[in-house]
Design a protein around this motif. Structure first.
Motif, PDB file in Angstrom:
ATOM      1  N   SER A 185       0.802  -1.225   0.000  1.00  0.00           N
ATOM      2  CA  SER A 185       0.000   0.000   0.000  1.00  0.00           C
ATOM      3  C   SER A 185       0.836   1.277   0.000  1.00  0.00           C
ATOM      4  CB  SER A 185      -0.956   0.006   1.197  1.00  0.00           C
ATOM      5  OG  SER A 185      -0.221  -0.075   2.405  1.00  0.00           O
ATOM      6  N   GLY A 186       2.155   1.181   0.049  1.00  0.00           N
ATOM      7  CA  GLY A 186       2.985   2.369   0.040  1.00  0.00           C
ATOM      8  C   GLY A 186       3.432   2.801  -1.342  1.00  0.00           C
ATOM      9  N   ASN A 187       3.224   1.958  -2.349  1.00  0.00           N
ATOM     10  CA  ASN A 187       3.740   2.251  -3.680  1.00  0.00           C
ATOM     11  C   ASN A 187       2.594   2.647  -4.619  1.00  0.00           C
ATOM     12  OD1 ASN A 187       5.278   2.464  -5.942  1.00  0.00           O
ATOM     13  ND2 ASN A 187       6.358   0.534  -5.626  1.00  0.00           N
ATOM     14  N   THR A 188       2.123   3.865  -4.473  1.00  0.00           N
ATOM     15  CA  THR A 188       0.962   4.355  -5.210  1.00  0.00           C
ATOM     16  C   THR A 188       1.198   4.389  -6.712  1.00  0.00           C
ATOM     17  OG1 THR A 188       0.431   5.707  -3.285  1.00  0.00           O
ATOM     18  CG2 THR A 188      -0.697   6.252  -5.343  1.00  0.00           C
ATOM     19  N   GLU A 189       2.421   4.738  -7.140  1.00  0.00           N
ATOM     20  CA  GLU A 189       2.709   4.812  -8.580  1.00  0.00           C
ATOM     21  C   GLU A 189       2.501   3.460  -9.248  1.00  0.00           C
ATOM     22  OE1 GLU A 189       5.186   5.512  -6.285  1.00  0.00           O
ATOM     23  OE2 GLU A 189       4.950   7.681  -6.214  1.00  0.00           O
ATOM     24  N   THR A 190       2.891   2.403  -8.557  1.00  0.00           N
ATOM     25  CA  THR A 190       2.769   1.060  -9.129  1.00  0.00           C
ATOM     26  C   THR A 190       1.304   0.669  -9.306  1.00  0.00           C
ATOM     27  OG1 THR A 190       4.857   0.402  -8.123  1.00  0.00           O
ATOM     28  CG2 THR A 190       3.398  -1.367  -8.816  1.00  0.00           C
ATOM     29  N   VAL A 191       0.469   0.959  -8.326  1.00  0.00           N
ATOM     30  CA  VAL A 191      -0.942   0.596  -8.449  1.00  0.00           C
ATOM     31  C   VAL A 191      -1.621   1.437  -9.527  1.00  0.00           C
ATOM     32  CG1 VAL A 191      -2.014   2.077  -6.673  1.00  0.00           C
ATOM     33  CG2 VAL A 191      -2.971  -0.167  -7.179  1.00  0.00           C
ATOM     34  N   ILE A 192      -1.266   2.695  -9.647  1.00  0.00           N
ATOM     35  CA  ILE A 192      -1.838   3.539 -10.707  1.00  0.00           C
ATOM     36  C   ILE A 192      -1.439   2.987 -12.068  1.00  0.00           C
ATOM     37  CG2 ILE A 192      -1.722   5.816 -11.798  1.00  0.00           C
ATOM     38  CD1 ILE A 192      -1.529   6.975  -8.900  1.00  0.00           C
ATOM     39  N   ALA A 193      -0.168   2.650 -12.231  1.00  0.00           N
ATOM     40  CA  ALA A 193       0.298   2.072 -13.503  1.00  0.00           C
ATOM     41  C   ALA A 193      -0.441   0.771 -13.793  1.00  0.00           C
ATOM     42  CB  ALA A 193       1.807   1.844 -13.468  1.00  0.00           C
ATOM     43  N   SER A 194      -0.605  -0.072 -12.788  1.00  0.00           N
ATOM     44  CA  SER A 194      -1.290  -1.355 -12.975  1.00  0.00           C
ATOM     45  C   SER A 194      -2.751  -1.160 -13.376  1.00  0.00           C
ATOM     46  CB  SER A 194      -1.208  -2.190 -11.700  1.00  0.00           C
ATOM     47  OG  SER A 194       0.130  -2.508 -11.406  1.00  0.00           O
ATOM     48  N   LEU A 195      -3.429  -0.200 -12.761  1.00  0.00           N
ATOM     49  CA  LEU A 195      -4.829   0.073 -13.116  1.00  0.00           C
ATOM     50  C   LEU A 195      -4.943   0.592 -14.546  1.00  0.00           C
ATOM     51  CD1 LEU A 195      -6.028   1.680  -9.765  1.00  0.00           C
ATOM     52  CD2 LEU A 195      -6.555  -0.625 -10.623  1.00  0.00           C
ATOM     53  N   ILE A 196      -3.997   1.418 -14.953  1.00  0.00           N
ATOM     54  CA  ILE A 196      -3.982   1.898 -16.344  1.00  0.00           C
ATOM     55  C   ILE A 196      -3.708   0.733 -17.283  1.00  0.00           C
ATOM     56  CG2 ILE A 196      -2.709   3.324 -18.008  1.00  0.00           C
ATOM     57  CD1 ILE A 196      -2.340   5.371 -15.677  1.00  0.00           C
ATOM     58  N   GLY A 197      -2.770  -0.147 -16.904  1.00  0.00           N
ATOM     59  CA  GLY A 197      -2.449  -1.312 -17.730  1.00  0.00           C
ATOM     60  C   GLY A 197      -3.641  -2.240 -17.913  1.00  0.00           C
ATOM     61  N   VAL A 198      -4.351  -2.533 -16.823  1.00  0.00           N
ATOM     62  CA  VAL A 198      -5.542  -3.388 -16.886  1.00  0.00           C
ATOM     63  C   VAL A 198      -6.600  -2.749 -17.779  1.00  0.00           C
ATOM     64  CG1 VAL A 198      -7.496  -4.191 -15.486  1.00  0.00           C
ATOM     65  CG2 VAL A 198      -5.175  -4.570 -14.693  1.00  0.00           C
ATOM     66  N   THR A 199      -6.785  -1.460 -17.632  1.00  0.00           N
ATOM     67  CA  THR A 199      -7.788  -0.754 -18.436  1.00  0.00           C
ATOM     68  C   THR A 199      -7.397  -0.751 -19.913  1.00  0.00           C
ATOM     69  OG1 THR A 199      -8.350   0.602 -16.515  1.00  0.00           O
ATOM     70  CG2 THR A 199      -9.058   1.412 -18.679  1.00  0.00           C
ATOM     71  N   TYR A 219       5.575   2.578 -16.190  1.00  0.00           N
ATOM     72  CA  TYR A 219       6.275   1.361 -15.783  1.00  0.00           C
ATOM     73  C   TYR A 219       7.778   1.508 -16.008  1.00  0.00           C
ATOM     74  CZ  TYR A 219       7.006  -3.550 -14.792  1.00  0.00           C
ATOM     75  OH  TYR A 219       7.423  -4.725 -14.237  1.00  0.00           O
ATOM     76  N   GLY A 220       8.155   2.211 -17.074  1.00  0.00           N
ATOM     77  CA  GLY A 220       9.572   2.475 -17.311  1.00  0.00           C
ATOM     78  C   GLY A 220      10.181   3.302 -16.192  1.00  0.00           C
ATOM     79  N   VAL A 221       9.483   4.326 -15.757  1.00  0.00           N
ATOM     80  CA  VAL A 221       9.975   5.174 -14.657  1.00  0.00           C
ATOM     81  C   VAL A 221      10.052   4.359 -13.362  1.00  0.00           C
ATOM     82  CG1 VAL A 221       9.398   7.163 -13.195  1.00  0.00           C
ATOM     83  CG2 VAL A 221       9.210   7.345 -15.686  1.00  0.00           C
ATOM     84  N   ILE A 222       9.007   3.596 -13.087  1.00  0.00           N
ATOM     85  CA  ILE A 222       8.999   2.769 -11.878  1.00  0.00           C
ATOM     86  C   ILE A 222      10.141   1.756 -11.928  1.00  0.00           C
ATOM     87  CG2 ILE A 222       7.707   0.983 -10.627  1.00  0.00           C
ATOM     88  CD1 ILE A 222       5.138   2.562 -11.606  1.00  0.00           C
ATOM     89  N   SER A 223      10.327   1.102 -13.055  1.00  0.00           N
ATOM     90  CA  SER A 223      11.413   0.124 -13.201  1.00  0.00           C
ATOM     91  C   SER A 223      12.765   0.780 -12.972  1.00  0.00           C
ATOM     92  CB  SER A 223      11.373  -0.513 -14.591  1.00  0.00           C
ATOM     93  OG  SER A 223      10.169  -1.212 -14.775  1.00  0.00           O
ATOM     94  N   TYR A 224      12.928   1.971 -13.503  1.00  0.00           N
ATOM     95  CA  TYR A 224      14.194   2.692 -13.334  1.00  0.00           C
ATOM     96  C   TYR A 224      14.475   2.980 -11.864  1.00  0.00           C
ATOM     97  CZ  TYR A 224      17.775   6.269 -13.758  1.00  0.00           C
ATOM     98  OH  TYR A 224      18.927   6.984 -13.625  1.00  0.00           O
ATOM     99  N   THR A 225      13.437   3.392 -11.131  1.00  0.00           N
ATOM    100  CA  THR A 225      13.644   3.728  -9.720  1.00  0.00           C
ATOM    101  C   THR A 225      14.007   2.504  -8.880  1.00  0.00           C
ATOM    102  OG1 THR A 225      11.295   3.530  -9.136  1.00  0.00           O
ATOM    103  CG2 THR A 225      12.080   5.718  -9.823  1.00  0.00           C
ATOM    104  N   PHE A 226      13.630   1.308  -9.351  1.00  0.00           N
ATOM    105  CA  PHE A 226      13.976   0.074  -8.647  1.00  0.00           C
ATOM    106  C   PHE A 226      15.211  -0.602  -9.247  1.00  0.00           C
ATOM    107  CE2 PHE A 226       9.562   0.501  -7.280  1.00  0.00           C
ATOM    108  CZ  PHE A 226       9.670   0.189  -5.935  1.00  0.00           C
ATOM    109  N   ASN A 227      15.872   0.102 -10.174  1.00  0.00           N
ATOM    110  CA  ASN A 227      17.053  -0.436 -10.865  1.00  0.00           C
ATOM    111  C   ASN A 227      16.754  -1.682 -11.689  1.00  0.00           C
ATOM    112  OD1 ASN A 227      18.702   1.596  -9.726  1.00  0.00           O
ATOM    113  ND2 ASN A 227      18.942   0.383  -7.869  1.00  0.00           N
ATOM    114  N   TYR A 228      15.529  -1.806 -12.181  1.00  0.00           N
ATOM    115  CA  TYR A 228      15.146  -2.887 -13.081  1.00  0.00           C
ATOM    116  C   TYR A 228      15.348  -2.385 -14.511  1.00  0.00           C
ATOM    117  CZ  TYR A 228      12.752  -5.081  -9.076  1.00  0.00           C
ATOM    118  OH  TYR A 228      12.437  -5.643  -7.868  1.00  0.00           O
TER     119      TYR A 228
END
Length: 159
Positions: A28-42, A65-74
């Protein structure tokens, strides 16, 4: 409200609930990830209907997802989404906008591909697979085989 069937509404709402449920239960602390996931599902439900809005949402999802991946070094994931998924969504969007079904801009005309084009698709998928395998290997991607298989199936699906 009538654009989607009851089954499609159920699939979309169930998918949204699963994403939100996972968010509240585990992350529940990673709001960007859930927003990206909801956009992806839609985006997927609109893409399944052949609606160009789905491709627009996929571009947005890929960037997020690219920005999120970058912040996690993925870095492999980042390159895959920004360097492959997003450009494929842009090309699909252009193609879909140029080929509406019977003038209806919210639905794309279905195309059949020839045997030669199918052969080209598999050659292009092979080249893409090898290229992205090497990119993913360079960044020491965990579970490289499933990640590479995901690249291949995504490429063929979009093609």
């Amino acid at each position: 409200m009538r654009y989607f069937t009851k089954g499609e509404w159920g699939l979309w709402l169930g998918s949204m609930a699963a994403v939100m449920g996972g968010y509240f239960l585990f992350d529940s602390g990673n709001t960007e990830t859930v927003i990206a996931s909801l956009i992806g599902v839609t985006s997927l439900i609109f893409n399944a209907k052949g609606n160009p809005i789905g491709q627009v949402l996929m571009v947005i999802f890929s960037l997020l997802y690219g920005v999120i991946s970058y912040t996690f070094n993925y870095y492999g994931e980042m390159i895959t989404y920004v360097g492959m998924t997003m450009p494929m969504a842009v090309f699909a969007l252009i193609s879909w906008l140029r080929n509406p079904y019977k003038g209806n801009k919210s639905e794309v005309k279905v195309n059949s591909i020839s045997k030669n084009e199918t052969l080209f698709m598999f050659i292009a998928a092979t080249v893409t697979t090898v290229l992205f395998y090497n990119i993913l290997a360079y960044f020491n991607t965990a579970n490289i085989i499933p990640s590479t298989l995901s690249v291949t199936t995504s490429f063929i699906a979009v093609y």
